[in-house]
Scaffold this motif. Structure first.
Motif, PDB file in Angstrom:
ATOM      1  N   UNK A 152       0.816  -1.218   0.000  1.00 59.43           N
ATOM      2  CA  UNK A 152       0.000   0.000   0.000  1.00 59.43           C
ATOM      3  C   UNK A 152       0.850   1.269   0.000  1.00 59.43           C
ATOM      4  N   UNK A 153       2.113   1.143  -0.342  1.00 60.86           N
ATOM      5  CA  UNK A 153       3.023   2.290  -0.255  1.00 60.86           C
ATOM      6  C   UNK A 153       2.615   3.400  -1.225  1.00 60.86           C
ATOM      7  N   UNK A 154       2.703   4.626  -0.745  1.00 59.33           N
ATOM      8  CA  UNK A 154       2.461   5.799  -1.573  1.00 59.33           C
ATOM      9  C   UNK A 154       3.634   6.774  -1.417  1.00 59.33           C
ATOM     10  N   UNK A 155       3.941   7.484  -2.486  1.00 60.03           N
ATOM     11  CA  UNK A 155       5.004   8.469  -2.434  1.00 60.03           C
ATOM     12  C   UNK A 155       6.315   7.926  -2.954  1.00 60.03           C
ATOM     13  N   UNK A 156       7.363   8.748  -2.936  1.00 60.70           N
ATOM     14  CA  UNK A 156       8.672   8.311  -3.431  1.00 60.70           C
ATOM     15  C   UNK A 156       9.258   7.206  -2.560  1.00 60.70           C
ATOM     16  N   UNK A 157      10.171   6.459  -3.129  1.00 58.72           N
ATOM     17  CA  UNK A 157      10.815   5.357  -2.415  1.00 58.72           C
ATOM     18  C   UNK A 157      12.214   5.789  -1.992  1.00 58.72           C
ATOM     19  N   UNK A 158      12.412   5.887  -0.689  1.00 58.53           N
ATOM     20  CA  UNK A 158      13.718   6.257  -0.143  1.00 58.53           C
ATOM     21  C   UNK A 158      14.597   5.015   0.027  1.00 58.53           C
ATOM     22  N   UNK A 159      15.875   5.261   0.202  1.00 61.61           N
ATOM     23  CA  UNK A 159      16.806   4.180   0.512  1.00 61.61           C
ATOM     24  C   UNK A 159      17.978   4.745   1.297  1.00 61.61           C
ATOM     25  N   UNK A 160      18.848   3.850   1.749  1.00 60.03           N
ATOM     26  CA  UNK A 160      20.069   4.280   2.421  1.00 60.03           C
ATOM     27  C   UNK A 160      21.073   4.742   1.373  1.00 60.03           C
ATOM     28  N   UNK A 161      21.649   5.919   1.585  1.00 59.25           N
ATOM     29  CA  UNK A 161      22.576   6.490   0.619  1.00 59.25           C
ATOM     30  C   UNK A 161      24.024   6.099   0.833  1.00 59.25           C
ATOM     31  N   UNK A 162      24.336   5.420   1.947  1.00 55.65           N
ATOM     32  CA  UNK A 162      25.717   5.055   2.274  1.00 55.65           C
ATOM     33  C   UNK A 162      26.651   6.257   2.120  1.00 55.65           C
ATOM     34  N   UNK A 163      26.342   7.373   2.803  1.00 49.92           N
ATOM     35  CA  UNK A 163      27.140   8.590   2.605  1.00 49.92           C
ATOM     36  C   UNK A 163      28.493   8.524   3.298  1.00 49.92           C
ATOM     37  N   UNK A 164      29.466   9.137   2.662  1.00 50.70           N
ATOM     38  CA  UNK A 164      30.752   9.404   3.290  1.00 50.70           C
ATOM     39  C   UNK A 164      31.003  10.907   3.167  1.00 50.70           C
ATOM     40  N   UNK A 165      31.373  11.522   4.283  1.00 50.82           N
ATOM     41  CA  UNK A 165      31.459  12.976   4.349  1.00 50.82           C
ATOM     42  C   UNK A 165      32.864  13.449   4.703  1.00 50.82           C
TER      43      UNK A 165
END
Length: 432
Positions: free
Chosen positions: A303-316
């Motif tokens: 029933x998901x609505x809207x954009x699909x997010x995920x983990x970005x594995x960021x390095x800063x």
């Protein structure tokens, strides 16, 4: 990406740090030290950037070296902090460590540097800036690069199953898994190929490649921790545990460790995997003739609505307080993450700069034209999350991983029981 920090070293850090954070460097304030990742492609990029800078700044030189070898780069950084041997600039900082270091007083508050705020709002949208802002209101890290976790799928197998495309939601994923399993059971009832695979290790950072991106996808990017309490004791986390538990219980995912074999995706032993853009260069180099693959968003509840997010594995990128010239460090970093050098980052490493408008910016147009598989990751880059800006995030993931093993892999607890127990343990971490 592997990192490992136990509670005891962190206690050492906080007890010793006050002795180190106010120490003065006797080094030349116009000659700074920069550490990068020890990934081969990033080393090449770092050499390019440092050489380009030094060529035009004879009186403001940067020395470069990869982070020294060790069990993990994060362990090396912790040891450097305690031993007061940190570099001036470091570009491989895991976002989940920043709050610990910020509270220990070993990082420069970047928003106090001239021009930083103007630049960061040009580069990043408000959601990213909020994500990297620490609890005290300062910013101690520069969002630099991401590797979004997505569903990699075998196009040949998906077509053979009679599907119009990769499975989008949990029901579609289960249905495709069952179809695939039916054609891959030998005469003894043993499953010979699986629809997917994720490491069954309890190691906490493995959850970056299954539970966490699925949780972000299900919850529209909700946090794990908020207001010094667990925020994941909710239907989204329970649904993710239930979805994954079903995959293992029905032999859609292998419980045995497949990582010791040759690449099981390229061998078509599995049809899907949760992974990042680093797979592209490997797959293109080693895939057998005729194998076709692509990437898609993480599976979501029906029933998901809207954009699909995920983990970005960021390095800063961070500047340590041992740096004798923070303004020069910021000047170099500013150069390093200018748009043209973000293009160089893409070309050298196939890792995405974390900047808004990436997909549509003409500066990057030729790169994506020549690297069409990266377009899906560029589209996904608008909907990624990093790690919540709280202390103890390693321990948070470790607790979740312990309950993941009990419920998802072995079925010893119901998903609801496991998530609730994990939340209770996480809450104990933040008791004042």
């Amino acid at each position: 990406m592997i990192r490992y920090i136990l509670v005891y070293p962190v206690i050492i850090l906080f007890s010793i740090i006050q002795l180190s954070c106010n120490s003065k460097s006797d080094r030349d304030s116009n000659h700074l030290l920069y550490w990068s990742s020890n990934n081969t492609q990033e080393i090449e990029f770092a050499r390019y950037i440092v050489n380009a800078w030094n060529k035009n700044h004879h009186n403001k030189q940067i020395s470069f070296q990869p982070v020294p070898e060790g069990q993990s780069s994060e362990e090396i950084i912790l040891a450097a902090v305690v031993g007061k041997t940190t570099p001036d600039i470091y570009s491989n900082m895991w976002q989940g460590d920043v709050e610990d270091y910020a509270r220990a007083g070993v990082l420069v508050a970047l928003d106090t540097l001239k021009g930083f705020k103007d630049f960061i709002y040009t580069r990043c949208d408000s959601a990213v800036i909020k994500e990297v802002t620490s609890q005290d209101g300062h910013i101690y890290q520069i969002p630099w690069k991401i590797n979004p976790i997505m569903l990699m799928y075998n196009e040949n197998i998906i077509k053979h199953l009679g599907l119009n495309g990769p499975p989008s939601d949990y029901s579609e994923f289960d249905s495709a898994s069952e179809k695939f399993k039916e054609g891959n059971i030998d005469s003894h009832g043993y499953v010979t190929r699986w629809f997917g695979y994720s490491e069954v290790l309890v190691t906490w950072w493995q959850r970056f490649f299954d539970f966490y991106p699925l949780y972000l996808a299900a919850s529209n990017g909700a946090p794990l921790v908020k207001d010094d309490k667990a925020a994941f004791d909710n239907k989204y986390a329970v649904e993710v545990f239930s979805f994954l538990r079903n995959l293992y219980a029905n032999n859609y995912f292998a419980k045995e460790r497949l990582s010791a074999r040759q690449d099981v995706f390229l061998a078509s032993v599995i049809a899907t995997r949760f992974t990042g853009p680093w797979e592209i260069a490997h797959a293109d180099k080693f895939k057998p003739a005729g194998l076709r693959y692509n990437f898609y968003h993480m599976p979501v509840p029906d029933n998901h609505k809207g954009p699909v997010y995920t983990y970005g594995d960021p390095k800063n990128i961070v500047i340590f307080k041992t740096c004798p010239n923070a303004e020069l460090a910021w000047e170099f970093i500013h150069f390093m993450i200018e748009k043209q050098n973000d293009l160089k980052l893409l070309e050298y490493t196939n890792q995405l700069p974390r900047r808004k408008g990436l997909e549509s910016d003409p500066v990057f147009g030729d790169y994506f034209k020549n690297n069409p598989k990266m377009i899906e990751f560029a589209k996904q880059s608008k909907y990624v999350r990093g790690i919540d800006q709280y202390t103890n995030m390693t321990e948070v993931f470790d607790i979740i991983s312990q309950e993941y093993e009990a419920s998802v892999i072995y079925g010893k607890k119901s998903p609801a029981e496991a998530i609730h127990e994990a939340a209770k343990q996480v809450n104990l971490l933040y008791l004042k």
